[in-house]
Design a protein around this motif. Structure first.
Motif, short mmCIF file in Angstrom:
data_model
loop_
_atom_site.label_atom_id
_atom_site.label_comp_id
_atom_site.label_asym_id
_atom_site.label_seq_id
_atom_site.Cartn_x
_atom_site.Cartn_y
_atom_site.Cartn_z
N HIS A 263 0.85 -1.20 0.00
CA HIS A 263 0.00 0.00 0.00
C HIS A 263 0.88 1.25 0.00
O HIS A 263 1.82 1.37 0.80
CB HIS A 263 -0.91 0.00 1.23
CG HIS A 263 -2.01 1.01 1.18
ND1 HIS A 263 -1.79 2.37 1.27
CD2 HIS A 263 -3.36 0.86 1.03
CE1 HIS A 263 -2.95 3.01 1.19
NE2 HIS A 263 -3.92 2.12 1.04
N PRO A 264 0.63 2.22 -0.90
CA PRO A 264 1.52 3.39 -1.00
C PRO A 264 1.53 4.28 0.24
O PRO A 264 2.43 5.11 0.40
CB PRO A 264 0.95 4.15 -2.21
CG PRO A 264 -0.46 3.67 -2.35
CD PRO A 264 -0.45 2.25 -1.90
N TRP A 265 0.54 4.13 1.12
CA TRP A 265 0.51 4.95 2.34
C TRP A 265 0.95 4.17 3.58
O TRP A 265 0.78 4.65 4.69
CB TRP A 265 -0.89 5.50 2.58
CG TRP A 265 -1.33 6.51 1.56
CD1 TRP A 265 -0.66 6.92 0.44
CD2 TRP A 265 -2.57 7.23 1.56
NE1 TRP A 265 -1.38 7.84 -0.25
CE2 TRP A 265 -2.56 8.07 0.41
CE3 TRP A 265 -3.66 7.26 2.41
CZ2 TRP A 265 -3.63 8.91 0.11
CZ3 TRP A 265 -4.72 8.11 2.10
CH2 TRP A 265 -4.70 8.92 0.97
N GLN A 266 1.53 2.99 3.38
CA GLN A 266 1.87 2.14 4.52
C GLN A 266 2.81 2.85 5.50
O GLN A 266 2.72 2.65 6.71
CB GLN A 266 2.50 0.84 4.02
CG GLN A 266 2.53 -0.26 5.04
CD GLN A 266 1.13 -0.68 5.50
OE1 GLN A 266 0.74 -0.42 6.64
NE2 GLN A 266 0.36 -1.30 4.61
N HIS A 267 3.70 3.68 5.00
CA HIS A 267 4.66 4.36 5.88
C HIS A 267 4.50 5.88 5.81
O HIS A 267 5.41 6.61 6.22
CB HIS A 267 6.09 3.96 5.51
CG HIS A 267 6.33 2.48 5.59
ND1 HIS A 267 6.33 1.79 6.79
CD2 HIS A 267 6.52 1.55 4.61
CE1 HIS A 267 6.54 0.52 6.56
NE2 HIS A 267 6.67 0.34 5.25
N ARG A 268 3.36 6.34 5.32
CA ARG A 268 3.12 7.78 5.25
C ARG A 268 2.73 8.32 6.62
O ARG A 268 2.07 7.66 7.41
CB ARG A 268 1.97 8.08 4.28
CG ARG A 268 2.35 8.13 2.82
CD ARG A 268 3.11 9.39 2.44
NE ARG A 268 2.39 10.60 2.77
CZ ARG A 268 1.49 11.18 1.97
NH1 ARG A 268 1.20 10.65 0.80
NH2 ARG A 268 0.91 12.30 2.34
#
Length: 332
Positions: A263-268
């Motif tokens: 997921h592109p927001w996993q570490h956002r």
């Protein structure tokens, strides 16, 4: 002049719709609410002090306003909204950048992205303070000043007593130009520093986005973090909802699944609110649920500055059917 900085300006209470005619004393006046910084200018021949809503000195950040204030033929205290316009609309992002500059940087910015002070009240003159005068008297004097004394970078805030015209100002098309909504004032109201005696109604419009993360439990989220895909296929954060009702938590939560490691927001990291460094504890979800929401017109490069309100799940459309966001600059 009797009034000196810092002065706590009179404020407005947020409402969802225009109030009835008798909501404020003496009938109602309606003013446009531009998207900018609240500011009070203490000025007159040879001196000028530009104060923010919270009392900070903005004089060095906006030298063109200070210069114009020092050039006035008579002392005045003016209440208004600092704005910067680019490409046909008020640009809050540019205004923020201007507010951080001082010295040579501020003087250069004044030439390339000049600011204006949209004035909606006059609080003091050489004849004495006007706080106890009714709004309609202060407004008449302000219009007289613009007829004979005030000119650019000062701008007279549009005002009307016509409710139909005020309703027109709440059209989202005005929001696209940078008009956030309408401030409602009583024609007989005095100016009461620090008191929320006016009424503010924001222009709102609905839109769709993908649920990309949540706060709280995935099965019963407290708030939704919404995204849209840009033209390069990247999922961009655009808004966070206000807390959901119990019914909305069940409705949305029953459709969501935890996002995987890809997921592109996993570490956002996301800010807990505008202007704060506190970060949200959020949980990415599979971005395949589209919802409709309603938000105000304070949008910076595609991102809603204030929390939006969840309306419903749009199970009739998928993420791929949403038009892509334009090619804009994003802060990641």
């Amino acid at each position: 002049m009797a009034l000196i900085p810092p002065l706590q300006p009179m404020l407005a209470e947020a409402r969802a719709e225009l109030p009835p005619e008798r909501a404020l004393p003496g009938g109602l006046a309606y003013e446009q609410k531009p998207d900018g910084y609240r500011a009070v200018l203490f000025a007159g021949p040879g001196h000028a002090h530009l104060q923010s809503r919270n009392g900070a000195d903005l004089s060095g950040a906006f030298p063109e306003i200070s210069v114009a204030g020092r050039a006035l033929r008579e002392p005045l205290v003016l209440d208004g909204e600092l704005v910067v316009a680019t490409e046909g609309r008020l640009d809050f992002g540019q205004l923020q950048q201007r507010a951080r500059r001082r010295g040579a940087g501020a003087r250069q910015a004044a030439r390339t992205t000049p600011a204006h002070l949209i004035v909606f009240d006059v609080l003091d003159t050489s004849d004495g303070p006007l706080l106890d005068e009714p709004y309609q008297v202060r407004r008449a004097l302000l219009e007289e000043l613009f007829a004979h004394v005030l000119a650019a970078p000062f701008v007279l805030c549009p005002a009307t007593t016509d409710r139909a015209r005020a309703e027109d100002w709440l059209d989202p098309a005005w929001g696209a130009a940078g008009i956030e909504g309408v401030v409602v004032k009583g024609l007989s109201q005095k100016y009461q520093p620090a008191r929320r005696g006016w009424i503010k109604v924001r222009a709102r419009a609905s839109a769709e986005a993908v649920v990309a993360s949540v706060t709280g439990r995935v099965a019963a989220p407290s708030t939704l973090l919404l995204g849209r895909y840009d033209e390069a296929g990247r999922l961009r954060f655009i808004a966070r909802t206000a807390p959901l009702s119990a019914a909305a938590r069940r409705e949305v939560g029953g459709l969501l699944y935890p996002g995987g490691a890809e997921h592109p927001w996993q570490h956002r990291r996301f800010s807990a609110g505008w202007g704060t460094r506190e970060t949200l504890d959020h949980r990415p979800v599979v971005p395949d649920v589209v919802v409709e929401f309603v938000g105000d017109s304070a949008v910076d490069e595609g991102r809603y500055r204030h929390p939006v309100r969840y309306l419903r799940v749009r199970d009739d459309i998928g993420p791929e059917q949403l038009p892509p966001l334009g090619a804009v600059r994003w802060v990641v």
